[in-house]
Design an enzyme around this catalytic site. Structure first.
Site, mmCIF file in Angstrom:
data_model
loop_
_atom_site.group_PDB
_atom_site.id
_atom_site.type_symbol
_atom_site.label_atom_id
_atom_site.label_comp_id
_atom_site.label_asym_id
_atom_site.label_seq_id
_atom_site.Cartn_x
_atom_site.Cartn_y
_atom_site.Cartn_z
ATOM 1 N N ASP A 103 0.852 -1.019 -0.287
ATOM 2 C CA ASP A 103 -0.584 -0.237 0.125
ATOM 3 C C ASP A 103 0.602 1.442 -0.145
ATOM 4 O O ASP A 103 2.196 1.815 0.409
ATOM 5 C CB ASP A 103 -1.191 -0.049 1.121
ATOM 6 C CG ASP A 103 -1.996 -1.102 0.951
ATOM 7 O OD1 ASP A 103 -1.284 -1.979 0.863
ATOM 8 O OD2 ASP A 103 -2.846 -1.146 1.978
ATOM 9 N N LYS A 163 -7.675 2.611 -2.941
ATOM 10 C CA LYS A 163 -8.359 2.817 -1.345
ATOM 11 C C LYS A 163 -8.581 4.651 -1.364
ATOM 12 O O LYS A 163 -8.452 4.764 -1.756
ATOM 13 C CB LYS A 163 -7.129 2.331 -1.073
ATOM 14 C CG LYS A 163 -7.167 2.414 0.773
ATOM 15 C CD LYS A 163 -5.552 1.497 0.999
ATOM 16 C CE LYS A 163 -5.680 1.207 2.475
ATOM 17 N NZ LYS A 163 -4.420 0.831 3.003
ATOM 18 N N LYS A 192 -10.313 -1.082 -1.948
ATOM 19 C CA LYS A 192 -9.712 -1.631 -0.691
ATOM 20 C C LYS A 192 -10.500 -0.340 0.084
ATOM 21 O O LYS A 192 -10.457 1.037 0.209
ATOM 22 C CB LYS A 192 -8.178 -1.791 -0.362
ATOM 23 C CG LYS A 192 -7.926 -2.383 1.454
ATOM 24 C CD LYS A 192 -6.475 -2.157 1.396
ATOM 25 C CE LYS A 192 -6.646 -2.387 2.483
ATOM 26 N NZ LYS A 192 -4.643 -3.136 2.843
#
Length: 234
Positions: A103, A163, A192
């Site tokens: 990430d 995200k 996500k």
């Protein structure tokens, strides 16, 4: 787009485990606590253990052969302070150490300055490390126009996941932000959700909105239905 989980009308807390990235990113974590965290990820059947880069080798050793993946984060929790070259080099180092997902924080300042090529290339440098990259877009910090550009550039850079935010300090994960990203994600790019995900009901609402992964430090509490959990905001 919703998970196949919701084809079945009976969704239990334990059935959410494969969608959860079990997160432990904090100051002063001991080796024993980190190993226990990785072991929890296996015990409950989480998608991955999300851990700081400095602990990736130890966690990878615990998770090897279990089917639970090793995830880590770059330019986080302080987002946008690492150079692009540094971020790309660290991504390569983490993959060598056993990270299977990364990430990343993005350069919001560059985006707001109109430095679109630099913003995209910053992400692409991490994508080049060869594992799925999830881009933390910090949606509440962006204007509607900036959101559209950030999504487009992230996709162009090769992001595997969009995200909504890096943590609950930026945004409490919500179905509206998830749906916004799902509607703009082309085939092959997933979503996500992250940010103060602390209950079974909240987790279900995010998955119904189209998220396929949930980043949370409250994973154990969610899958065991302990709704009064005291957790961090990640």
């Amino acid at each position: 787009m919703t998970s196949a989980l919701f084809d079945d009308a009976t969704v239990t807390p334990a059935s959410l485990a494969p969608f959860i990235q079990h997160t432990l990113i904090d100051v002063g974590i001991t080796r024993d606590r980190m190993v226990a965290h990785a072991e929890e990820a296996v015990r409950y059947g989480f998608n991955a253990a999300m851990v700081p880069g400095s602990w990736v080798p130890e966690v990878a050793a615990v998770l090897r052969g279990t089917g639970v993946e090793v995830a880590s984060a770059l330019d986080f929790p302080t987002v946008g302070v690492t150079t692009s070259a540094g971020k790309a080099a660290e991504a390569e180092s983490l993959v060598r150490a056993g990270a299977q997902q990364i990430d990343i924080g993005v350069q919001i300042g560059w985006l707001k300055s109109g430095m679109y090529d630099a913003f995209r290339d910053d992400i692409a440098g991490v994508v080049a490390a060869g594992v799925p990259v999830k881009v933390m877009l910090e949606l509440p910090l962006l204007t509607p126009e900036e959101r559209e550009v950030a999504v487009r550039l992230s996709i162009e850079a090769g992001a595997a996941y969009l995200k909504n935010a890096s943590s609950g300090n930026v945004e409490v994960a919500n179905p509206e932000s998830v749906a916004y990203l799902v509607q703009r994600a082309p085939e092959g790019v997933k979503v996500k959700a992250s940010g103060s995900i602390k209950s079974f009901d909240q987790a279900v609402s995010l998955l119904k909105a189209g998220a396929v992964l949930l980043g949370t430090s409250a994973g154990v509490d969610i899958v065991t239905d302990q709704v009064d959990a005291q957790t961090t905001s990640y």
